[in-house]
Design a protein around this motif. Structure first.
Motif, mmCIF file in Angstrom:
data_model
loop_
_atom_site.group_PDB
_atom_site.id
_atom_site.type_symbol
_atom_site.label_atom_id
_atom_site.label_comp_id
_atom_site.label_asym_id
_atom_site.label_seq_id
_atom_site.Cartn_x
_atom_site.Cartn_y
_atom_site.Cartn_z
ATOM 1 N N MET A 1 -45.639 83.681 -53.851
ATOM 2 C CA MET A 1 -45.184 82.434 -53.409
ATOM 3 C C MET A 1 -44.149 81.842 -53.754
ATOM 4 N N ILE A 2 -43.229 82.404 -54.309
ATOM 5 C CA ILE A 2 -41.983 81.965 -55.212
ATOM 6 C C ILE A 2 -40.742 82.249 -54.438
ATOM 7 N N VAL A 3 -39.655 81.458 -54.748
ATOM 8 C CA VAL A 3 -38.389 81.938 -54.001
ATOM 9 C C VAL A 3 -37.404 81.922 -55.374
ATOM 10 N N GLN A 4 -36.606 83.017 -55.476
ATOM 11 C CA GLN A 4 -35.678 83.089 -56.359
ATOM 12 C C GLN A 4 -34.386 82.809 -56.102
ATOM 13 N N LEU A 5 -33.829 82.016 -56.907
ATOM 14 C CA LEU A 5 -32.176 81.740 -56.820
ATOM 15 C C LEU A 5 -31.291 82.235 -57.667
ATOM 16 N N THR A 6 -30.555 83.323 -57.199
ATOM 17 C CA THR A 6 -29.898 84.166 -57.980
ATOM 18 C C THR A 6 -28.295 84.421 -57.554
ATOM 19 N N GLY A 7 -27.496 85.223 -58.025
ATOM 20 C CA GLY A 7 -26.017 85.633 -57.818
ATOM 21 C C GLY A 7 -25.302 84.695 -58.397
ATOM 22 N N LYS A 8 -24.227 84.175 -57.995
ATOM 23 C CA LYS A 8 -22.918 83.534 -58.703
ATOM 24 C C LYS A 8 -23.675 82.224 -59.109
ATOM 25 N N VAL A 9 -24.370 82.010 -59.950
ATOM 26 C CA VAL A 9 -24.906 80.976 -60.385
ATOM 27 C C VAL A 9 -24.989 81.002 -61.795
ATOM 28 N N ASN A 10 -24.744 79.805 -62.591
ATOM 29 C CA ASN A 10 -24.961 79.659 -64.054
ATOM 30 C C ASN A 10 -26.366 79.853 -64.686
ATOM 31 N N TYR A 11 -27.418 79.332 -63.810
ATOM 32 C CA TYR A 11 -28.520 79.286 -64.196
ATOM 33 C C TYR A 11 -29.333 79.991 -62.873
ATOM 34 N N GLN A 12 -29.904 81.144 -63.483
ATOM 35 C CA GLN A 12 -31.084 81.837 -62.202
ATOM 36 C C GLN A 12 -32.317 81.114 -62.392
ATOM 37 N N ILE A 13 -32.695 80.468 -61.190
ATOM 38 C CA ILE A 13 -33.983 79.733 -61.021
ATOM 39 C C ILE A 13 -35.210 80.420 -60.268
ATOM 40 N N THR A 14 -36.380 80.074 -60.582
ATOM 41 C CA THR A 14 -37.268 80.568 -59.700
ATOM 42 C C THR A 14 -38.070 79.137 -59.374
ATOM 43 N N LEU A 15 -38.382 79.046 -58.058
ATOM 44 C CA LEU A 15 -38.753 78.004 -57.176
ATOM 45 C C LEU A 15 -40.174 78.138 -56.911
ATOM 46 N N ASP A 16 -41.228 77.391 -56.962
ATOM 47 C CA ASP A 16 -42.371 77.393 -56.680
ATOM 48 C C ASP A 16 -42.800 76.246 -55.827
ATOM 49 N N PRO A 17 -42.641 76.461 -54.342
ATOM 50 C CA PRO A 17 -42.905 75.644 -53.363
ATOM 51 C C PRO A 17 -44.319 74.877 -53.128
ATOM 52 N N THR A 18 -45.289 75.686 -53.731
ATOM 53 C CA THR A 18 -46.559 74.957 -53.913
ATOM 54 C C THR A 18 -46.996 73.776 -54.937
ATOM 55 N N VAL A 19 -45.738 73.299 -55.477
ATOM 56 C CA VAL A 19 -46.003 72.331 -56.408
ATOM 57 C C VAL A 19 -45.213 71.048 -56.026
ATOM 58 N N TRP A 20 -44.623 71.184 -54.869
ATOM 59 C CA TRP A 20 -43.734 70.111 -54.240
ATOM 60 C C TRP A 20 -44.483 68.974 -53.497
ATOM 61 N N ILE A 21 -45.668 69.497 -53.222
ATOM 62 C CA ILE A 21 -46.311 68.448 -52.373
ATOM 63 C C ILE A 21 -46.518 66.931 -52.978
ATOM 64 N N LYS A 94 -27.786 72.455 -57.385
ATOM 65 C CA LYS A 94 -26.948 71.637 -58.271
ATOM 66 C C LYS A 94 -27.507 71.920 -59.698
ATOM 67 N N THR A 95 -29.143 72.083 -59.569
ATOM 68 C CA THR A 95 -29.387 72.728 -61.072
ATOM 69 C C THR A 95 -29.039 74.125 -61.312
ATOM 70 N N ALA A 96 -29.133 74.918 -60.364
ATOM 71 C CA ALA A 96 -28.541 76.502 -60.720
ATOM 72 C C ALA A 96 -26.834 76.141 -61.081
ATOM 73 N N GLU A 97 -26.155 75.287 -60.803
ATOM 74 C CA GLU A 97 -24.668 75.305 -61.052
ATOM 75 C C GLU A 97 -24.033 76.627 -60.353
ATOM 76 N N ILE A 98 -23.643 76.298 -59.113
ATOM 77 C CA ILE A 98 -23.026 77.501 -58.384
ATOM 78 C C ILE A 98 -21.657 77.714 -58.851
ATOM 79 N N GLU A 99 -21.099 78.787 -59.132
ATOM 80 C CA GLU A 99 -19.790 79.226 -59.494
ATOM 81 C C GLU A 99 -18.831 78.970 -58.633
ATOM 82 N N ALA A 100 -17.503 78.698 -59.079
ATOM 83 C CA ALA A 100 -16.495 78.110 -58.281
ATOM 84 C C ALA A 100 -16.112 79.240 -57.254
ATOM 85 N N GLY A 101 -16.557 80.366 -57.390
ATOM 86 C CA GLY A 101 -15.838 81.590 -56.460
ATOM 87 C C GLY A 101 -17.094 81.734 -55.269
ATOM 88 N N ALA A 102 -17.915 81.073 -55.376
ATOM 89 C CA ALA A 102 -18.981 81.319 -54.208
ATOM 90 C C ALA A 102 -18.874 81.013 -53.022
#
Length: 164
Positions: A1-21, A94-102
């Motif tokens: 139940m997680i979503v990974q945010l990777t690729g051309k980012v300065n910080y790869q993050i893992t999101l846990d949607p179950t805590v957003w309620i 914004k937290t992941a800081e997407i790189e300029a070339g993306a």
């Protein structure tokens, strides 16, 4: 139940949607795609009060005091646990800081992949809770475009976002 945010980012993050309620940034599904000019006057006043509260919180967080979560009463908690909610994606990007070339994002779904433009992703919303419960069918999140153009057919089953 997680979503990974990777690729051309300065910080790869893992999101846990179950805590957003209980996150204050969430948006109710009924209000997500309405134009603010269509809302009754009372709702506009309520929105102004919420914006004011959020501004005060931001100012408080920037001071030396640690942030304090607003407590909720029992009625509010019961209402929250019955709603269908969306979360804006832009804060996570914004937290992941997407790189300029993306320029685009590859959404990895349960059984396929979809590619969308980065500006479209930045203005999108995650559906993370239906009737107060985490999205289980085709979850963990569904992606809705902010303009509502895919409201009837969201991108379902997103498990990973790769910025390219």
């Amino acid at each position: 139940m997680i979503v990974q945010l990777t690729g051309k980012v300065n910080y790869q993050i893992t999101l846990d949607p179950t805590v957003w309620i209980f996150d204050d940034r969430k948006i109710e599904m009924e209000n997500a795609f309405t134009d603010s000019t269509d809302l009754p006057e009372e709702d506009s006043e309520e929105a102004l009060k919420r914006a004011s509260t959020r501004w005060e919180r931001e100012v408080t967080q920037q001071s030396s005091k640690p942030p304090v979560n607003r407590s909720i009463n029992r009625f509010e908690k019961e209402q929250i646990l019955k709603g269908t909610y969306l979360m804006p994606i832009k804060d996570f990007l914004k937290t992941a800081e997407i790189e300029a070339g993306a320029s685009q994002a590859r959404l990895v779904l349960n059984n396929e992949e979809k590619i969308i433009s980065l500006p479209l992703l930045k203005d999108s919303l995650f559906l993370f809770a239906e009737n107060g419960k985490p999205v289980k069918e085709n979850g963990p999140v569904h992606v809705y475009f902010a303009d509502g153009s895919n409201r009837d057919e969201p991108i379902k089953g997103v498990t990973k976002i790769i910025i390219e």
